[in-house]
Scaffold this active site. Structure first.
Site, short mmCIF file in Angstrom:
data_model
loop_
_atom_site.label_atom_id
_atom_site.label_comp_id
_atom_site.label_asym_id
_atom_site.label_seq_id
_atom_site.Cartn_x
_atom_site.Cartn_y
_atom_site.Cartn_z
N LYS A 109 0.84 -1.20 0.00
CA LYS A 109 0.00 0.00 0.00
C LYS A 109 0.87 1.25 0.00
CE LYS A 109 -3.89 1.97 2.60
NZ LYS A 109 -4.73 1.82 3.82
N HIS A 111 -0.39 4.46 0.23
CA HIS A 111 -1.08 5.61 0.80
C HIS A 111 -1.53 5.24 2.22
CE1 HIS A 111 -4.21 3.08 -0.97
NE2 HIS A 111 -5.02 3.55 -0.03
#
Length: 223
Positions: A109, A111
């Site tokens: 991921k 963000h």
């Protein structure tokens, strides 16, 4: 060969629930190894509260009474291992044993909190919770993740089913290969001998039993 007497009532109940809910299937299934198997255990179908509860209790029992040493964190490899590790952590907590729970993302991921790992920090003694070790590829990927964490030490693996069959290039099973390669114990809720013992005792599964025994004759290991 396992006898009827070697099966605890817990194992009988678990096998019967697995068959009733289509988790343990008989037929013809292609495994990751490419072999055609007469039986298949689909952990993805462990989705009802009662099945998850019985599964978590079985995992917790093994962790409390097996060769697995003391541990700090349960690691559930994506995807099926995530739920299995989570429910086991809950069951252990109900018994007064507080441990961490962590899992990995298939894709990192970029963000929010970011990263590829979620949950408890991978520090201290780690136990991997997963479903079935078939080719060994998935478990080695999980072990590689743990190796990237300098403060983590893998101390064991608990799986749902030990198929007790030869690896691809050896007379040893995948479980035996991984145990020897990494120096860790691997425990299972059920193994192939348990399933055969159940079919022999229950009756009415003559065709399935014959197919499973023939498969074991071709690919099984002597334990």
């Amino acid at each position: 060969m396992a006898s009827a007497q070697s099966l605890s009532q817990e194992k009988v109940t678990f096998i019967e629930a697995a068959i009733e809910n289509g988790v343990l299937l008989f037929g013809e299934f292609t495994l990751k190894s490419g072999r055609k198997s007469p039986y298949f255990f689909n952990a993805g179908l462990l989705y009802t509260g009662s099945l998850l509860s019985s599964t978590s209790k079985a995992y917790a029992k093994i962790l409390n009474s097996s060769r697995i040493p003391e541990f700090d964190v349960l690691f559930g490899p994506a995807y099926k291992g995530i739920a299995l590790a989570a429910i086991t952590a809950v069951d252990l907590s109900r018994q007064g044993r507080e441990v961490g729970f962590a899992y990995n993302r298939k894709e990192k991921k970029d963000h929010g909190e970011g990263g590829a790992l979620v949950g408890a920090p991978l520090k201290g003694r780690i136990v991997i919770i997963d479903d079935v070790l078939t080719s060994g590829k998935a478990i080695r990927e999980a072990i590689d993740i743990i190796k990237t964490q300098p403060e983590a030490k893998l101390v064991g693996v608990v799986q749902l089913v030990d198929r007790q069959e030869k690896g691809q290039n050896t007379i040893k099973s995948t479980v035996q290969e991984v145990e020897e390669e990494f120096g860790i114990p691997i425990e299972a809720l059920l193994n192939l001998k348990d399933i055969i013992a159940y079919l022999e005792t229950k009756g009415g599964y003559e065709k399935e039993l014959a197919a499973v025994k023939e498969y074991r004759k071709n690919y099984g290991i002597d334990i």
